[in-house]
Design a protein around this motif. Structure first.
Motif, mmCIF file in Angstrom:
data_model
loop_
_atom_site.group_PDB
_atom_site.id
_atom_site.type_symbol
_atom_site.label_atom_id
_atom_site.label_comp_id
_atom_site.label_asym_id
_atom_site.label_seq_id
_atom_site.Cartn_x
_atom_site.Cartn_y
_atom_site.Cartn_z
ATOM 1 N N LEU A 1 1.581 28.769 4.611
ATOM 2 C CA LEU A 1 0.384 29.485 4.173
ATOM 3 C C LEU A 1 0.738 30.656 3.268
ATOM 4 N N ILE A 2 1.768 31.413 3.643
ATOM 5 C CA ILE A 2 2.181 32.552 2.821
ATOM 6 C C ILE A 2 2.608 32.069 1.430
ATOM 7 N N ALA A 3 3.395 30.991 1.398
ATOM 8 C CA ALA A 3 3.850 30.445 0.121
ATOM 9 C C ALA A 3 2.674 29.960 -0.728
ATOM 10 N N TRP A 4 1.671 29.367 -0.074
ATOM 11 C CA TRP A 4 0.512 28.846 -0.799
ATOM 12 C C TRP A 4 -0.335 29.975 -1.366
ATOM 13 N N TYR A 5 -0.545 31.028 -0.595
ATOM 14 C CA TYR A 5 -1.318 32.165 -1.099
ATOM 15 C C TYR A 5 -0.608 32.798 -2.297
ATOM 16 N N ASP A 6 0.715 32.901 -2.224
ATOM 17 C CA ASP A 6 1.478 33.433 -3.365
ATOM 18 C C ASP A 6 1.360 32.518 -4.573
ATOM 19 N N GLU A 7 1.348 31.213 -4.321
ATOM 20 C CA GLU A 7 1.242 30.238 -5.413
ATOM 21 C C GLU A 7 -0.081 30.386 -6.156
ATOM 22 N N VAL A 8 -1.176 30.570 -5.427
ATOM 23 C CA VAL A 8 -2.474 30.722 -6.083
ATOM 24 C C VAL A 8 -2.518 32.015 -6.891
ATOM 25 N N GLN A 9 -1.913 33.085 -6.366
ATOM 26 C CA GLN A 9 -1.835 34.332 -7.125
ATOM 27 C C GLN A 9 -1.070 34.111 -8.434
ATOM 28 N N THR A 10 0.019 33.362 -8.356
ATOM 29 C CA THR A 10 0.817 33.082 -9.553
ATOM 30 C C THR A 10 0.025 32.241 -10.546
ATOM 31 N N LEU A 11 -0.669 31.227 -10.047
ATOM 32 C CA LEU A 11 -1.487 30.393 -10.929
ATOM 33 C C LEU A 11 -2.554 31.222 -11.620
ATOM 34 N N ARG A 12 -3.147 32.124 -10.880
ATOM 35 C CA ARG A 12 -4.192 32.979 -11.449
ATOM 36 C C ARG A 12 -3.631 33.816 -12.600
ATOM 37 N N SER A 13 -2.427 34.356 -12.417
ATOM 38 C CA SER A 13 -1.829 35.196 -13.460
ATOM 39 C C SER A 13 -1.437 34.395 -14.688
ATOM 40 N N ASP B 1 -10.229 32.780 -19.221
ATOM 41 C CA ASP B 1 -11.502 32.107 -18.959
ATOM 42 C C ASP B 1 -11.596 31.589 -17.526
ATOM 43 N N ALA B 2 -10.442 31.345 -16.882
ATOM 44 C CA ALA B 2 -10.439 30.788 -15.529
ATOM 45 C C ALA B 2 -10.240 31.843 -14.450
ATOM 46 N N TRP B 3 -10.035 33.093 -14.836
ATOM 47 C CA TRP B 3 -9.729 34.124 -13.844
ATOM 48 C C TRP B 3 -10.854 34.314 -12.833
ATOM 49 N N LEU B 4 -12.096 34.268 -13.315
ATOM 50 C CA LEU B 4 -13.225 34.462 -12.399
ATOM 51 C C LEU B 4 -13.229 33.394 -11.312
ATOM 52 N N PHE B 5 -12.958 32.162 -11.711
ATOM 53 C CA PHE B 5 -12.922 31.090 -10.720
ATOM 54 C C PHE B 5 -11.779 31.291 -9.738
ATOM 55 N N PHE B 6 -10.609 31.663 -10.239
ATOM 56 C CA PHE B 6 -9.469 31.908 -9.354
ATOM 57 C C PHE B 6 -9.742 33.071 -8.408
ATOM 58 N N ASP B 7 -10.457 34.084 -8.887
ATOM 59 C CA ASP B 7 -10.819 35.202 -8.001
ATOM 60 C C ASP B 7 -11.670 34.698 -6.834
ATOM 61 N N ALA B 8 -12.563 33.743 -7.129
ATOM 62 C CA ALA B 8 -13.389 33.181 -6.062
ATOM 63 C C ALA B 8 -12.538 32.343 -5.106
ATOM 64 N N ILE B 9 -11.557 31.597 -5.635
ATOM 65 C CA ILE B 9 -10.652 30.823 -4.782
ATOM 66 C C ILE B 9 -9.853 31.760 -3.881
ATOM 67 N N LEU B 10 -9.382 32.856 -4.444
ATOM 68 C CA LEU B 10 -8.635 33.836 -3.646
ATOM 69 C C LEU B 10 -9.530 34.433 -2.565
ATOM 70 N N SER B 11 -10.789 34.620 -2.885
ATOM 71 C CA SER B 11 -11.729 35.119 -1.890
ATOM 72 C C SER B 11 -11.896 34.113 -0.752
ATOM 73 N N ILE C 1 -18.143 32.094 -4.757
ATOM 74 C CA ILE C 1 -17.584 31.162 -5.735
ATOM 75 C C ILE C 1 -18.661 30.682 -6.717
ATOM 76 N N LYS C 2 -19.894 30.531 -6.245
ATOM 77 C CA LYS C 2 -20.990 30.158 -7.146
ATOM 78 C C LYS C 2 -21.280 31.293 -8.128
ATOM 79 N N SER C 3 -21.248 32.521 -7.626
ATOM 80 C CA SER C 3 -21.505 33.677 -8.488
ATOM 81 C C SER C 3 -20.432 33.818 -9.560
ATOM 82 N N GLN C 4 -19.173 33.669 -9.168
ATOM 83 C CA GLN C 4 -18.081 33.807 -10.129
ATOM 84 C C GLN C 4 -18.118 32.693 -11.169
ATOM 85 N N SER C 5 -18.362 31.477 -10.709
ATOM 86 C CA SER C 5 -18.357 30.342 -11.629
ATOM 87 C C SER C 5 -19.503 30.419 -12.629
#
Length: 397
Positions: free
Chosen positions: A111-123, A128-138, A229-233
């Motif tokens: 889980l820790i590795a996966w959460y770090d992976e999503v943060q890396t993907l977001r960066s 244009d995709a940051w808002l969606f990734f912010d919702a995924i992180l949420s 996620i609906k709001s961000q998207s």
């Protein structure tokens, strides 16, 4: 001037068109062309499409190996928990745990590795995709809250202060210690009043205390996640939003179907069910959800899905209902449909974020597969028993 005279003039060269003026004219025409592209909207689209290339190349290089049937089968048949962990380590997983770790420790590391992976993907993803990734992180933050409440429910709350990397934001050491010492899920949920989840959990506590099911707490947290996620998207630019919106609407449909099926199987009062349904699905608008909720049995409910994409997914399972495995079969069928759908969307929206969505969804299924295999091996289950609970599919191409 005759045409013949004009031909002679051009062939002789014009004193007004030199090499310098010709270059300037070409540059002006090129700038006008770029301006025209920008005005009609093509230029920003082309820039956005190009900006997805590096991150898509990265996720293709990493892949999602443990949704591939052959590799999953190899991991299940490795013989023992340490052997499986060794194989995972050789594939780049579980780098920080020892070979004699237990499934819970492995899960925490995954889980820790996966959460770090999503943060890396977001960066690395386009802006244009940051808002969606912010919702995924949420959503991931919400998953941490749900996990903590389940640990309390399962009597494992004492270890919560020991894993701060799996605490949600706003979760302090003081809150972690209080929850570790809580005597019930209700008490733990009330401790969250110090965080942004406090009011949400308070809304779910009434039904939880009546039914003694964490489903109601999970539900209010899911509603919070879907709203975000609906709001961000909705703020993603229109020409890039389609894959995200399609994914969210299908995800909402599946969530509502799960809720209704569970309600009919459990004999819930229809009035209890309506607050647990989420608006915004693709095939199941509010009026249809109301109609389905009025059905008296699970088979009647599934028959109401006739004409939707979910009919062929669930109708064949009615033959074995009710049985000891029928509810698990329904859950897994919906999961497989979600993976198949996101694979299709990844190709349909290949240049506007589709592969990113596929990777996010497939990776979650992969991590779940790994946790199930490790837990199954630890408990001495056979490969056949473990295999029934896994979600596999072809790797995205």
């Amino acid at each position: 001037m005759e045409i013949s005279d004009l031909t002679v003039l051009l062939s002789a060269g014009s004193p007004f068109i030199t090499e310098l003026t010709a270059a300037i004219l070409i540059a002006i025409m090129f700038l006008l062309f770029l301006t025209l592209l920008s005005i009609v909207g093509y230029f920003p689209v082309l820039l956005s499409l190009t900006s997805y290339t590096p991150v898509v190349a990265r996720i293709k290089a990493r892949g999602v190996p443990y949704i591939e049937p052959e590799l999953v089968q190899d991991l299940m048949q490795s013989g023992s928990l340490p052997d499986s962990i060794s194989r995972l380590k050789s594939s780049g997983y579980l780098a920080s745990v020892s070979l004699d770790c237990n499934p819970d420790q492995a899960e925490e590391e995954l889980l820790i590795a996966w959460y770090d992976e999503v943060q890396t993907l977001r960066s690395q993803a386009p802006r244009d995709a940051w808002l969606f990734f912010d919702a995924i992180l949420s959503f991931q933050e919400i998953a941490k809250v749900k996990r903590i409440l389940r640990m309390v429910h399962d009597g494992r709350a004492a270890i919560i202060p020991e894993i701060p990397l799996l605490w949600p934001e706003e979760f302090t050491t003081d809150v972690a210690l209080k929850i570790a010492n809580s005597r019930s899920v209700s008490e733990a949920a009330r401790i969250f009043h110090e965080t942004r989840y406090g009011q949400i959990l308070a809304d779910g506590l009434v039904l939880y205390e009546k039914e003694k099911s964490v489903f109601y707490l999970d539900h209010v947290l899911d509603c919070m996640g879907f709203a975000e996620i609906k709001s961000q998207s909705s703020m993603v630019q229109a020409y890039l939003a389609s894959p995200y919106r399609d994914y969210i609407s299908i995800l909402i449909d599946i969530q509502n179907i799960r809720t209704l099926i569970r309600a009919k199987h459990g004999g819930w009062n229809p009035q209890q069910v309506m607050p647990c349904l989420i608006d915004g699905g693709l095939d199941l608008p509010s009026w249809r959800l109301i109609q389905m909720n009025e059905m008296m049995s699970l088979p009647d409910l599934v028959r109401q899905l006739s004409g939707t994409r979910y009919d062929s997914v669930l109708s064949p399972l009615l033959r074995s209902y009710p049985s000891t495995e029928s509810m698990l079969s329904i859950d897994l069928a919906l999961d497989r449909y979600l993976l198949e759908t996101i694979s299709r969307l990844s190709m349909e929206y290949y240049h506007t974020g589709g592969p990113l969505l596929w990777y996010l969804v497939a990776k979650e299924f992969e991590l779940r597969n790994i946790r199930i295999i490790l837990t199954g091996l630890s408990e001495g289950l056979s490969s056949d028993q473990i295999g029934k609970m896994l979600i596999t599919g072809p790797e995205e191409t």
